[in-house]
Design a protein around this motif. Structure first.
Motif, PDB file in Angstrom:
ATOM      1  N   GLU A  26       0.829  -1.202   0.000  1.00 42.15           N
ATOM      2  CA  GLU A  26       0.000   0.000   0.000  1.00 42.15           C
ATOM      3  C   GLU A  26       0.869   1.260   0.000  1.00 42.15           C
ATOM      4  N   ASN A  27       2.052   1.189   0.601  1.00 43.98           N
ATOM      5  CA  ASN A  27       2.922   2.355   0.730  1.00 43.98           C
ATOM      6  C   ASN A  27       4.095   2.388  -0.240  1.00 43.98           C
ATOM      7  N   TYR A  28       4.519   1.227  -0.753  1.00 46.56           N
ATOM      8  CA  TYR A  28       5.707   1.177  -1.604  1.00 46.56           C
ATOM      9  C   TYR A  28       5.484   0.372  -2.872  1.00 46.56           C
ATOM     10  N   LYS A  29       6.113   0.853  -3.947  1.00 47.34           N
ATOM     11  CA  LYS A  29       6.109   0.152  -5.231  1.00 47.34           C
ATOM     12  C   LYS A  29       7.543  -0.337  -5.456  1.00 47.34           C
ATOM     13  N   VAL A  30       7.709  -1.593  -5.837  1.00 42.18           N
ATOM     14  CA  VAL A  30       9.030  -2.157  -6.097  1.00 42.18           C
ATOM     15  C   VAL A  30       9.431  -1.765  -7.513  1.00 42.18           C
ATOM     16  N   MET A  31      10.645  -1.221  -7.636  1.00 45.35           N
ATOM     17  CA  MET A  31      11.151  -0.792  -8.940  1.00 45.35           C
ATOM     18  C   MET A  31      12.282  -1.711  -9.365  1.00 45.35           C
ATOM     19  N   ALA A  32      12.216  -2.200 -10.584  1.00 42.24           N
ATOM     20  CA  ALA A  32      13.270  -3.059 -11.119  1.00 42.24           C
ATOM     21  C   ALA A  32      14.259  -2.194 -11.889  1.00 42.24           C
ATOM     22  N   THR A  33      15.518  -2.190 -11.441  1.00 35.39           N
ATOM     23  CA  THR A  33      16.566  -1.462 -12.144  1.00 35.39           C
ATOM     24  C   THR A  33      17.724  -2.409 -12.395  1.00 35.39           C
ATOM     25  N   THR A  34      18.487  -2.124 -13.414  1.00 37.29           N
ATOM     26  CA  THR A  34      19.599  -3.007 -13.754  1.00 37.29           C
ATOM     27  C   THR A  34      20.891  -2.587 -13.073  1.00 37.29           C
ATOM     28  N   ASP A  35      21.106  -1.290 -12.875  1.00 33.76           N
ATOM     29  CA  ASP A  35      22.391  -0.847 -12.345  1.00 33.76           C
ATOM     30  C   ASP A  35      22.389  -0.561 -10.845  1.00 33.76           C
ATOM     31  N   LYS A  36      21.242  -0.291 -10.242  1.00 29.78           N
ATOM     32  CA  LYS A  36      21.209   0.062  -8.820  1.00 29.78           C
ATOM     33  C   LYS A  36      20.584  -1.015  -7.949  1.00 29.78           C
ATOM     34  N   GLY A  37      20.241  -2.149  -8.490  1.00 39.54           N
ATOM     35  CA  GLY A  37      19.677  -3.224  -7.690  1.00 39.54           C
ATOM     36  C   GLY A  37      18.240  -2.949  -7.280  1.00 39.54           C
ATOM     37  N   LEU A  38      17.869  -3.454  -6.134  1.00 40.97           N
ATOM     38  CA  LEU A  38      16.494  -3.339  -5.653  1.00 40.97           C
ATOM     39  C   LEU A  38      16.226  -1.933  -5.133  1.00 40.97           C
ATOM     40  N   GLN A  39      15.118  -1.341  -5.595  1.00 42.18           N
ATOM     41  CA  GLN A  39      14.702  -0.017  -5.153  1.00 42.18           C
ATOM     42  C   GLN A  39      13.208  -0.026  -4.887  1.00 42.18           C
ATOM     43  N   PHE A  40      12.799   0.847  -3.973  1.00 42.95           N
ATOM     44  CA  PHE A  40      11.388   1.012  -3.649  1.00 42.95           C
ATOM     45  C   PHE A  40      11.011   2.468  -3.841  1.00 42.95           C
ATOM     46  N   GLN A  41       9.798   2.702  -4.348  1.00 45.74           N
ATOM     47  CA  GLN A  41       9.303   4.062  -4.491  1.00 45.74           C
ATOM     48  C   GLN A  41       8.120   4.262  -3.565  1.00 45.74           C
ATOM     49  N   ASN A  42       8.200   5.293  -2.719  1.00 41.60           N
ATOM     50  CA  ASN A  42       7.105   5.602  -1.818  1.00 41.60           C
ATOM     51  C   ASN A  42       5.935   6.133  -2.637  1.00 41.60           C
ATOM     52  N   ARG A  43       4.749   5.642  -2.386  1.00 46.75           N
ATOM     53  CA  ARG A  43       3.577   6.021  -3.181  1.00 46.75           C
ATOM     54  C   ARG A  43       3.051   7.416  -2.854  1.00 46.75           C
ATOM     55  N   PHE A  44       3.422   7.977  -1.696  1.00 47.91           N
ATOM     56  CA  PHE A  44       2.907   9.292  -1.315  1.00 47.91           C
ATOM     57  C   PHE A  44       3.799  10.424  -1.807  1.00 47.91           C
ATOM     58  N   ASP A  45       5.113  10.358  -1.525  1.00 53.71           N
ATOM     59  CA  ASP A  45       5.996  11.439  -1.953  1.00 53.71           C
ATOM     60  C   ASP A  45       6.824  11.087  -3.191  1.00 53.71           C
ATOM     61  N   ARG A  46       6.679   9.862  -3.695  1.00 49.30           N
ATOM     62  CA  ARG A  46       7.338   9.365  -4.903  1.00 49.30           C
ATOM     63  C   ARG A  46       8.869   9.355  -4.823  1.00 49.30           C
ATOM     64  N   LYS A  47       9.410   9.410  -3.613  1.00 50.17           N
ATOM     65  CA  LYS A  47      10.862   9.335  -3.422  1.00 50.17           C
ATOM     66  C   LYS A  47      11.312   7.879  -3.526  1.00 50.17           C
ATOM     67  N   VAL A  48      12.501   7.686  -4.081  1.00 49.28           N
ATOM     68  CA  VAL A  48      13.044   6.339  -4.305  1.00 49.28           C
ATOM     69  C   VAL A  48      14.010   5.982  -3.177  1.00 49.28           C
ATOM     70  N   ILE A  49      13.878   4.772  -2.666  1.00 51.68           N
ATOM     71  CA  ILE A  49      14.747   4.251  -1.610  1.00 51.68           C
ATOM     72  C   ILE A  49      15.614   3.155  -2.225  1.00 51.68           C
ATOM     73  N   THR A  50      16.925   3.340  -2.145  1.00 49.85           N
ATOM     74  CA  THR A  50      17.875   2.386  -2.715  1.00 49.85           C
ATOM     75  C   THR A  50      18.428   1.504  -1.608  1.00 49.85           C
ATOM     76  N   VAL A  51      18.363   0.200  -1.804  1.00 47.14           N
ATOM     77  CA  VAL A  51      18.800  -0.768  -0.796  1.00 47.14           C
ATOM     78  C   VAL A  51      20.295  -1.064  -0.910  1.00 47.14           C
ATOM     79  N   ASP A  52      20.906  -0.768  -2.043  1.00 43.90           N
ATOM     80  CA  ASP A  52      22.323  -1.048  -2.292  1.00 43.90           C
ATOM     81  C   ASP A  52      23.197  -0.363  -1.230  1.00 43.90           C
ATOM     82  N   PRO A  53      24.023  -1.132  -0.489  1.00 45.01           N
ATOM     83  CA  PRO A  53      24.839  -0.531   0.569  1.00 45.01           C
ATOM     84  C   PRO A  53      25.962   0.365   0.042  1.00 45.01           C
TER      85      PRO A  53
END
Length: 85
Positions: A26-53
């Motif tokens: 309900e709060n996050y959309k999973v984004m598939a990217t090739t160069d940055k790995g797993l990312q999530f986009q918040n559905r309210f502010d549309r900011k992207v969260i990158t899990v790559d350390p």
């Protein structure tokens, strides 16, 4: 009590069977990217969260590694949603 990943979580990887699963919430959309790995986009502010350390976690997001004897890695992501008034 151990916290174990579940196939219904946002991101799930089973090490023994190499099974990968991603689920939107309900709060996050999973984004598939090739160069940055797993990312999530918040559905309210549309900011992207990158899990790559090796990269920054994103705007309004902090990443904190918690030392633990029970887990190899224990990392907490905190994303603050800024609402318009």
């Amino acid at each position: 009590m151990l916290i174990l990943p579940n196939s219904s979580d946002l991101g799930f990887y089973h090490w023994k069977t190499n099974q990968t699963r991603t689920n939107d919430s309900e709060n996050y959309k999973v984004m598939a990217t090739t160069d940055k790995g797993l990312q999530f986009q918040n559905r309210f502010d549309r900011k992207v969260i990158t899990v790559d350390p090796c990269s920054e976690p994103g705007h309004n997001t902090t990443r904190k590694r918690i030392p633990s004897k029970m887990y190899t890695h224990f990392i907490v992501f905190d994303h603050i949603v800024r609402q318009r008034i």
